[in-house]
Design a protein around this motif. Sequence first.
Motif, mmCIF file in Angstrom:
data_model
loop_
_atom_site.group_PDB
_atom_site.id
_atom_site.type_symbol
_atom_site.label_atom_id
_atom_site.label_comp_id
_atom_site.label_asym_id
_atom_site.label_seq_id
_atom_site.Cartn_x
_atom_site.Cartn_y
_atom_site.Cartn_z
ATOM 1 N N VAL A 1 24.791 -9.085 14.503
ATOM 2 C CA VAL A 1 23.628 -9.756 13.923
ATOM 3 C C VAL A 1 24.017 -10.217 12.526
ATOM 4 C CG1 VAL A 1 21.239 -9.508 13.148
ATOM 5 C CG2 VAL A 1 22.006 -8.344 15.241
ATOM 6 N N CYS A 2 23.885 -11.516 12.281
ATOM 7 C CA CYS A 2 24.153 -12.066 10.953
ATOM 8 C C CYS A 2 22.837 -12.277 10.226
ATOM 9 C CB CYS A 2 24.932 -13.370 11.050
ATOM 10 S SG CYS A 2 26.638 -13.113 11.569
ATOM 11 N N LEU B 1 18.814 0.198 13.585
ATOM 12 C CA LEU B 1 18.477 -0.054 14.984
ATOM 13 C C LEU B 1 19.719 -0.063 15.885
ATOM 14 C CD1 LEU B 1 15.848 -2.890 14.373
ATOM 15 C CD2 LEU B 1 15.376 -0.520 15.078
ATOM 16 N N GLY B 2 20.878 0.166 15.281
ATOM 17 C CA GLY B 2 22.107 0.291 16.050
ATOM 18 C C GLY B 2 22.930 -0.972 16.188
ATOM 19 N N TRP B 3 22.633 -2.000 15.417
ATOM 20 C CA TRP B 3 23.341 -3.269 15.516
ATOM 21 C C TRP B 3 24.360 -3.414 14.395
ATOM 22 C CZ3 TRP B 3 22.000 -7.236 19.076
ATOM 23 C CH2 TRP B 3 20.908 -6.938 19.889
ATOM 24 N N PRO B 4 25.559 -3.883 14.711
ATOM 25 C CA PRO B 4 26.512 -4.232 13.645
ATOM 26 C C PRO B 4 26.035 -5.514 12.951
ATOM 27 C CG PRO B 4 27.441 -4.789 15.773
ATOM 28 C CD PRO B 4 26.122 -4.098 16.045
ATOM 29 N N THR B 5 26.299 -5.605 11.657
ATOM 30 C CA THR B 5 25.804 -6.751 10.897
ATOM 31 C C THR B 5 26.885 -7.364 10.021
ATOM 32 O OG1 THR B 5 25.127 -5.378 9.031
ATOM 33 C CG2 THR B 5 23.465 -5.792 10.730
ATOM 34 N N ILE C 1 19.439 -13.836 11.691
ATOM 35 C CA ILE C 1 18.172 -13.649 10.984
ATOM 36 C C ILE C 1 18.314 -14.383 9.667
ATOM 37 C CG2 ILE C 1 16.569 -12.009 9.931
ATOM 38 C CD1 ILE C 1 17.606 -9.900 11.935
ATOM 39 N N SER C 2 17.437 -15.359 9.434
ATOM 40 C CA SER C 2 17.571 -16.189 8.244
ATOM 41 C C SER C 2 16.249 -16.393 7.537
ATOM 42 C CB SER C 2 18.135 -17.563 8.629
ATOM 43 O OG SER C 2 18.227 -18.400 7.493
ATOM 44 N N ILE D 1 11.098 -6.795 14.600
ATOM 45 C CA ILE D 1 12.532 -7.128 14.600
ATOM 46 C C ILE D 1 13.219 -6.436 15.774
ATOM 47 C CG2 ILE D 1 14.721 -6.737 13.389
ATOM 48 C CD1 ILE D 1 13.281 -9.018 12.138
ATOM 49 N N ALA D 2 12.919 -5.162 15.993
ATOM 50 C CA ALA D 2 13.522 -4.422 17.108
ATOM 51 C C ALA D 2 13.198 -5.096 18.442
ATOM 52 C CB ALA D 2 13.030 -2.975 17.098
ATOM 53 N N HIS D 3 11.970 -5.563 18.604
ATOM 54 C CA HIS D 3 11.561 -6.247 19.836
ATOM 55 C C HIS D 3 12.422 -7.484 20.084
ATOM 56 C CE1 HIS D 3 9.096 -8.373 22.777
ATOM 57 N NE2 HIS D 3 9.124 -9.408 21.956
ATOM 58 N N TYR D 4 12.572 -8.330 19.061
ATOM 59 C CA TYR D 4 13.337 -9.566 19.251
ATOM 60 C C TYR D 4 14.827 -9.291 19.440
ATOM 61 C CZ TYR D 4 9.266 -12.441 18.562
ATOM 62 O OH TYR D 4 8.037 -13.042 18.715
ATOM 63 N N LEU D 5 15.358 -8.311 18.748
ATOM 64 C CA LEU D 5 16.776 -7.978 18.950
ATOM 65 C C LEU D 5 17.002 -7.435 20.353
ATOM 66 C CD1 LEU D 5 17.733 -6.449 15.483
ATOM 67 C CD2 LEU D 5 18.293 -8.725 16.381
ATOM 68 N N ALA D 6 16.068 -6.672 20.865
ATOM 69 C CA ALA D 6 16.184 -6.175 22.241
ATOM 70 C C ALA D 6 16.146 -7.325 23.235
ATOM 71 C CB ALA D 6 15.070 -5.169 22.538
#
Length: 123
Positions: free
Chosen positions: A7-8, A27-31, A53-54, A112-117
């Motif tokens: 995720v950038c 949330l467990g995502w690399p950034t 995410i911008s 945010i968690a919803h959209y990343l999922a």
Amino acid sequence: MATNLLVCIVDDDDAVRSATESLVRSLGWPTRVFASGEEFLHAADIDDVACLISDVRMTGMSGIEMHERLLDRGCAPPTIFVTAFPTPALEAKILANGALAFLAKPVDATVIAHYLARVCGKA
């Protein structure tokens, strides 16, 4: 389903960028983080980005301009836009350009968690 879960985060506000990065990592995502749209466009390997995410309003290039350049290249990742200045017209424009979401600041972590999922097919 995304094969790479990077995720950038692009935001010109240091505190917001850092807080968003901390949230996404929790949330467990690399950034990877970027202070401007220009920096992202020059430095990022778009093929490795599962989600972007911008911020909308930034010094220099706006998030919308950055997204339009990605669309022109044919390589826009799913994009979540955040803004402190939401309007219905802005939301309509952003969503019409294929963005994943348009969120008002401050952003709820569960949203945010919803959209990343959704990006990785878990929603």
